[in-house]
Scaffold this active site. Structure first.
Site, PDB file in Angstrom:
ATOM      1  N   PRO A   2     -28.767 -14.657  -3.902  1.00 10.82           N
ATOM      2  CG  PRO A   2     -27.036 -15.923  -3.041  1.00 10.82           C
ATOM      3  CD  PRO A   2     -27.648 -15.481  -4.319  1.00 10.82           C
ATOM      4  CD  GLU A   3     -30.663  -9.245  -4.061  1.00 12.18           C
ATOM      5  OE1 GLU A   3     -29.801  -8.420  -3.715  1.00 12.18           O
ATOM      6  OE2 GLU A   3     -31.092  -9.331  -5.218  1.00 12.18           O
ATOM      7  CG  HIS A  91     -24.011 -28.071  -8.830  1.00 10.83           C
ATOM      8  ND1 HIS A  91     -23.364 -27.719 -10.007  1.00 10.83           N
ATOM      9  CD2 HIS A  91     -25.173 -28.646  -9.196  1.00 10.83           C
ATOM     10  CE1 HIS A  91     -24.121 -28.077 -11.034  1.00 10.83           C
ATOM     11  NE2 HIS A  91     -25.221 -28.644 -10.573  1.00 10.83           N
ATOM     12  NE  ARG A 110     -26.653 -18.868 -13.379  1.00 10.32           N
ATOM     13  CZ  ARG A 110     -27.378 -17.828 -13.750  1.00 10.32           C
ATOM     14  NH1 ARG A 110     -28.435 -17.481 -13.061  1.00 10.32           N
ATOM     15  NH2 ARG A 110     -27.044 -17.135 -14.814  1.00 10.32           N
ATOM     16  NE  ARG A 151     -24.104   8.122  -8.285  1.00 11.81           N
ATOM     17  CZ  ARG A 151     -23.223   8.424  -7.365  1.00 11.81           C
ATOM     18  NH1 ARG A 151     -23.459   9.406  -6.534  1.00 11.81           N
ATOM     19  NH2 ARG A 151     -22.094   7.752  -7.278  1.00 11.81           N
TER      20      ARG A 151
END
Ligand SMILES: [Zn+2]
Length: 270
Positions: A2-3, A91, A110, A151
């Site tokens: 999921p983003e 799950h 997971r 950076r």
């Protein structure tokens, strides 16, 4: 995984059915998520009414007034509404039973997700040092240019760093760099101000388009299966190694950066 757009879509999908509802019971079947679910979570939340539901980065913030539940979907988590009496799968680790028979269910095969609570979520260690939201005015060309100046890491890794900006995952980083015409391995320090302006705009556009796509599929998810799922993206470069660039026909290249796959067009991104 999921983003940000999936989490935003989840937030939008949950809000109308959960806001202003009292949580009657919290059932934790398996507390072994990325961090243990706090033993006192049920005691903190049961009997309280959900006052607001918002998102910060990829964290969902359930504000119960004085105490906020912080939820993260990890690698494989999803939240959906279950029917009364619907048996929980192996799950399905947590149920939130709200008044009126509304059952919110967390599935996470997971178990990299997290469910925690805080009295002061913005100062919680997970949230306190997060960079700005990409879709707000705080994230713009000047901000990104200032971050890049200090950076030397590859620009793709810089925009995926949650301390720089939140919610730019692997897919969206590759896609945004394509739209901005910047190679993923370019040292951030070498980017010009105009390049940073193109990149900031591309990140906003790509994320907004994904959220819009999720929003349009949301009604179907909720109505047909009760499930808030992930949606297919029509990508320009991501996961298209060897295929022709949709803009110039050059084969898309795949490289590994920081153990993550990056995709780019060697012609369009110079
Ligand atoms: Zn191309």
């Amino acid at each position: 995984m999921p983003e940000l757009p999936e989490v935003e879509t989840t937030c939008l999908g949950l809000r109308p059915r959960l806001l202003d509802r009292r949580l009657q019971k919290l059932t934790v079947r398996n507390s072994r998520l990325r961090w243990p679910v706090p033993e006192d979570l049920a005691g903190r939340l049961e009997g309280k009414t959900l006052a607001s539901l918002s998102r910060r980065g990829k964290y969902l913030l359930f504000d119960f007034g004085g105490v906020t539940q912080i939820a993260h979907l990890g690698m494989s988590g999803s939240l959906r509404f279950a029917e009364t009496g619907e048996p929980a799968g192996i799950h399905d680790h947590i149920d939130w039973i709200f008044e009126g028979g509304v059952i919110l269910r967390l599935r996470d095969p997971r178990r990299f997700g997290a469910v925690l609570w805080s009295a002061n979520p913005m100062h919680h260690p997970l949230l306190a040092r997060l960079g700005p939201e990409p879709l707000t005015d705080a994230f713009d060309a000047n901000y990104l240019y200032a971050q890049c100046r200090t950076r030397s890491a590859a620009i793709k890794q810089v925009i995926m760093d949650g301390h720089v900006v939140v919610g730019v995952g692997n897919i969206y980083a590759s896609e945004s760099l394509f739209h901005a015409g910047i190679r993923p391995g370019t040292s951030a320090r070498r980017l010009t101000r105009p390049a940073c302006a193109r990149l900031a705009a591309a990140i906003k556009r790509v994320l907004a388009a994904a959220i819009a796509a999720g929003g349009s599929s949301l009604r179907d998810y909720v109505q047909t299966s009760g499930e808030l799922g992930y949606f297919q993206l029509h990508t320009q470069v991501y996961d298209r190694a060897g295929l022709a660039c949709k803009r110039c026909n050059t084969p898309i290249r795949r490289i590994i950066q920081g153990q993550r796959a990056s995709f780019y067009c060697p012609q369009c991104q110079r």
